[in-house]
Design a protein around this motif. Sequence first.
Motif, short mmCIF file in Angstrom:
data_model
loop_
_atom_site.label_atom_id
_atom_site.label_comp_id
_atom_site.label_asym_id
_atom_site.label_seq_id
_atom_site.Cartn_x
_atom_site.Cartn_y
_atom_site.Cartn_z
N MET A 1 -14.69 -43.40 -1.77
CA MET A 1 -13.47 -43.89 -2.39
C MET A 1 -13.88 -45.04 -3.30
SD MET A 1 -9.89 -45.38 -0.79
CE MET A 1 -9.27 -43.80 -0.23
N PRO A 2 -14.26 -44.73 -4.53
CA PRO A 2 -14.83 -45.74 -5.42
C PRO A 2 -13.92 -46.95 -5.61
CG PRO A 2 -15.11 -43.53 -6.33
CD PRO A 2 -14.19 -43.40 -5.16
N LEU A 3 -14.55 -48.05 -5.93
CA LEU A 3 -13.81 -49.29 -6.12
C LEU A 3 -12.72 -49.13 -7.18
CD1 LEU A 3 -13.91 -52.09 -4.85
CD2 LEU A 3 -15.42 -52.81 -6.71
N ALA A 4 -12.99 -48.32 -8.19
CA ALA A 4 -11.98 -48.10 -9.24
C ALA A 4 -10.71 -47.48 -8.67
CB ALA A 4 -12.56 -47.20 -10.34
N LEU A 5 -10.86 -46.56 -7.71
CA LEU A 5 -9.68 -45.96 -7.10
C LEU A 5 -9.00 -46.96 -6.17
CD1 LEU A 5 -7.88 -43.49 -6.73
CD2 LEU A 5 -9.23 -42.95 -4.71
N GLN A 6 -9.78 -47.69 -5.40
CA GLN A 6 -9.18 -48.71 -4.54
C GLN A 6 -8.32 -49.67 -5.37
OE1 GLN A 6 -12.03 -50.49 -1.64
NE2 GLN A 6 -13.48 -48.96 -2.41
N ASP A 7 -8.87 -50.11 -6.50
CA ASP A 7 -8.14 -51.04 -7.36
C ASP A 7 -6.90 -50.39 -7.97
OD1 ASP A 7 -9.88 -53.10 -6.82
OD2 ASP A 7 -11.11 -52.77 -8.60
N ARG A 8 -6.98 -49.09 -8.24
CA ARG A 8 -5.80 -48.40 -8.76
C ARG A 8 -4.70 -48.35 -7.70
NH1 ARG A 8 -5.19 -42.43 -11.70
NH2 ARG A 8 -2.95 -42.21 -11.30
N LEU A 9 -5.06 -48.05 -6.45
CA LEU A 9 -4.06 -48.02 -5.38
C LEU A 9 -3.42 -49.40 -5.19
CD1 LEU A 9 -5.89 -45.77 -2.76
CD2 LEU A 9 -4.04 -45.11 -4.30
N ILE A 10 -4.23 -50.45 -5.31
CA ILE A 10 -3.69 -51.80 -5.23
C ILE A 10 -2.71 -52.05 -6.37
CG2 ILE A 10 -4.27 -54.26 -5.41
CD1 ILE A 10 -6.99 -53.52 -4.07
N ARG A 11 -3.11 -51.68 -7.56
CA ARG A 11 -2.25 -51.90 -8.74
C ARG A 11 -0.95 -51.13 -8.62
NH1 ARG A 11 -5.49 -50.03 -12.02
NH2 ARG A 11 -4.57 -48.02 -12.56
N GLU A 12 -1.03 -49.87 -8.19
CA GLU A 12 0.18 -49.07 -8.05
C GLU A 12 1.12 -49.65 -6.98
OE1 GLU A 12 -1.72 -44.73 -9.38
OE2 GLU A 12 -0.95 -45.03 -7.33
N GLY A 13 0.53 -50.11 -5.88
CA GLY A 13 1.36 -50.72 -4.84
C GLY A 13 2.04 -51.98 -5.32
N ASN A 14 1.31 -52.79 -6.11
CA ASN A 14 1.89 -54.02 -6.64
C ASN A 14 3.00 -53.73 -7.65
OD1 ASN A 14 0.14 -55.48 -5.06
ND2 ASN A 14 -1.26 -55.99 -6.73
N GLU A 15 2.83 -52.68 -8.43
CA GLU A 15 3.86 -52.31 -9.40
C GLU A 15 5.11 -51.78 -8.69
OE1 GLU A 15 1.78 -49.54 -11.84
OE2 GLU A 15 0.77 -51.10 -13.04
N LEU A 16 4.91 -51.13 -7.54
CA LEU A 16 6.05 -50.61 -6.78
C LEU A 16 6.84 -51.76 -6.15
CD1 LEU A 16 7.46 -48.02 -5.66
CD2 LEU A 16 5.97 -48.23 -3.65
N THR A 17 6.14 -52.78 -5.68
CA THR A 17 6.80 -53.92 -5.02
C THR A 17 6.25 -55.22 -5.60
OG1 THR A 17 5.18 -53.91 -3.23
CG2 THR A 17 7.19 -52.63 -2.89
N PRO A 18 6.61 -55.55 -6.84
CA PRO A 18 6.03 -56.74 -7.49
C PRO A 18 6.31 -58.05 -6.76
CG PRO A 18 7.89 -55.86 -8.75
CD PRO A 18 7.56 -54.84 -7.71
N LYS A 19 7.38 -58.12 -6.00
CA LYS A 19 7.69 -59.34 -5.26
C LYS A 19 6.96 -59.41 -3.91
CE LYS A 19 12.23 -60.08 -7.36
NZ LYS A 19 13.69 -60.27 -7.12
#
Length: 302
Positions: free
Chosen positions: A236-254
């Motif tokens: 699970m490359p770091l690029a994908l891990q960072d994408r999942l983090i980004r997507e989660g943050n965009e879903l719940t920015p607060k």
Amino acid sequence: MSRQLQPTFVLVHGAFANSFSFAPLQAELGLLGHRSVAVDLPGHGFGASYSRAYQAPQDLEGLASEPGSIKGVTLADNAAHLIGILERAKRNGPVILVSHSRGGMTATVAANARPDLIDRIVYVSAWCPVELDAGDYYAEPEMATVDVASLAPAMAGNPAELGLLRTNFRTADADVLGALKAAFLADSTDEEFLTFLNTFQPDENLDVGTSADRAQAATWGRIPKTFVRLTRDASMPLALQDRLIREGNELTPKNPYDVRTLDSSHLKWLIDPAPAAQVLGELTTLLEVPDVPDMSEVPDGA
């Protein structure tokens, strides 16, 4: 004076793994004064199937055709089992749910359904689908470095016919072993790699969920969350891990991820668990739970 209830870490394993994977981590957590429970999802641990064909000398033809107990187990079954454990753990105080790899899918479904049972959810290089179904991420640029084809020779039987995924982790094929080590534990010794490989079970279920099982802002999104990045993870490359983090943050920015990083492959953090235990221990200070009276200081008859 008052005291805070001790949290319980509930640990959820990944594909082909089981609660045994967490033994070194649990020992380290215990020595730091933390309580933990390692989960065996349905069809895992002592509920797994180990046929005589899997033993040496191996019967590869039999291995490719024999039934397995995990056939028919669904992601919903996994989540229901986990929710039952979370309900019991929650009776004793706060719960920190920690998932690894494919276990993140089960943790996410449980969090969607019962956010009230989880005081913090932690993904250690784990799947938390947001924009796509889990399987669809494999076609994305972030997974381009993952050599899935190199792992194919380890598979036994036809998943469609068996109704499950089966991997021959007891193969002696040097190329297959090399591919497995490169994907999951390149930063280990050969001895550590073979030891860990022998904790795996051959069968895994087929159900990786649908769009309904992705993280949901209204429920999952209410839970404080941490993502532990593994910098050397080739599966699970770091690029994908960072994408999942980004997507989660965009879903719940607060309610963004609290992000931590470990210098580890997909599995090394479980072999050398002290850094991970330290990170997890630090998360207990972030819990927002009410103080409870210390009844040991209440005079008799009060």
